[in-house]
Design an enzyme around this catalytic site. Structure first.
Site: not given
Length: 284
Positions: A186, A35, A37, A155
């Protein structure tokens, strides 16, 4: 939805989209979609005419061969999810398509400082692999915007710097962390957890909340705060790996003028290395 696996076909479609003046968004992933993504996809769809999702398990960013081997590959299920979301294109190349000469001798993109500090210090070469594949995807797909999750805080900072330094004309959109109801961020690597470990996993978020409360209250004894947090994690069944409290805007050490802090946490739970972060506004 069209699934593209080769560079010539990708370039053909990119040329057509450019000729049509379409606004293109990219969501780079390594697959095993969840979810979190899907939230990136929704953000991309809201900001562009055409959405590309790349699915590529990038060998260059894995610092441990065993981690690369066991990383979940779920392309069929991923494409079914993306089709339901009405994504326009999935770019799912083979490793040989992206690195035709292999990894040895491959030209790479390195972001000084950010690639070797914090998470980069414990995972040598990881961020160099990330910046290289993201740069290649940017060159191939030529997106107007690209969406990344804020769960990978360092990142995201690294990609923003790379885009600025390399003069990419791409808007980088950071999307907030998506959590399960119990607070666990997640992640594709959550699938490594056993049922019992999954019950323990929200403890990482709980420990970060405790750190945040101390910072908000004005406590600046950072070494003590971190030591207590590591002890709490270990007592819950984790193996604390790294906890850092940094300036959220620079990722450097906190100073008296820092306006926001970010708590960066990594801990092992069984075979899963869980990472999470939380930003805190500091009292001035």
């Amino acid at each position: 939805m069209l699934i593209i696996e080769t560079l010539p076909l990708l370039r053909q479609h990119i040329r057509r989209l450019r000729q049509e003046g379409k606004r293109v968004a990219l969501v780079p992933t390594m697959g095993n979609l969840h979810d979190g993504h899907m939230k990136l996809v929704d953000e991309a769809k809201a900001r562009a005419d055409v959405v590309f999702v790349s699915i590529f398990v990038n060998p260059m960013q894995f610092d441990r061969p065993d981690d690369l081997v066991r990383y979940p590959r779920t392309l069929q299920e991923d494409c079914e999810k993306l089709n339901k979301r009405k994504v326009d294109y999935v770019f799912a190349p083979a490793v040989e398509e992206i690195y035709p000469q292999g990894l040895e001798g491959q030209t790479y993109v390195d972001v000084p400082g950010l690639s070797t500090m914090l998470e980069g210090a414990s995972r040598p070469g990881h961020f160099r692999g990330v910046s290289t594949i993201v740069s290649k995807l940017f060159n191939l797909i030529q997106p107007d915007i690209a969406c990344f999750g804020e769960k990978d805080f360092q990142q995201l900072a690294l990609i923003r710097k790379m885009v600025a330094d390399m003069s990419y004309d791409i808007e980088i959109v950071g999307v907030p962390i998506i959590r399960a109801k119990d607070g666990l961020a997640l992640s594709s690597r959550n699938s490594y957890l056993t049922a019992e470990q999954r019950k323990i996993a929200p403890g990482l978020h709980n420990v970060m909340n405790s750190i945040a409360e101390k910072l908000i209250a004005g406590n600046r004894e950072l070494q003590e705060i971190i030591a207590i947090a590591e002890q709490e994690l270990n007592e819950k069944g984790f193996r604390a790996d790294d906890i850092q409290i940094r300036d959220a805007d620079t990722l450097l050490e906190l100073t008296e003028t820092s306006k926001r802090a970010v708590i960066l946490a990594a801990a092992w739970l069984g075979q899963a290395r869980l990472i999470d972060n939380q930003s805190v506004t500091l009292a001035q």
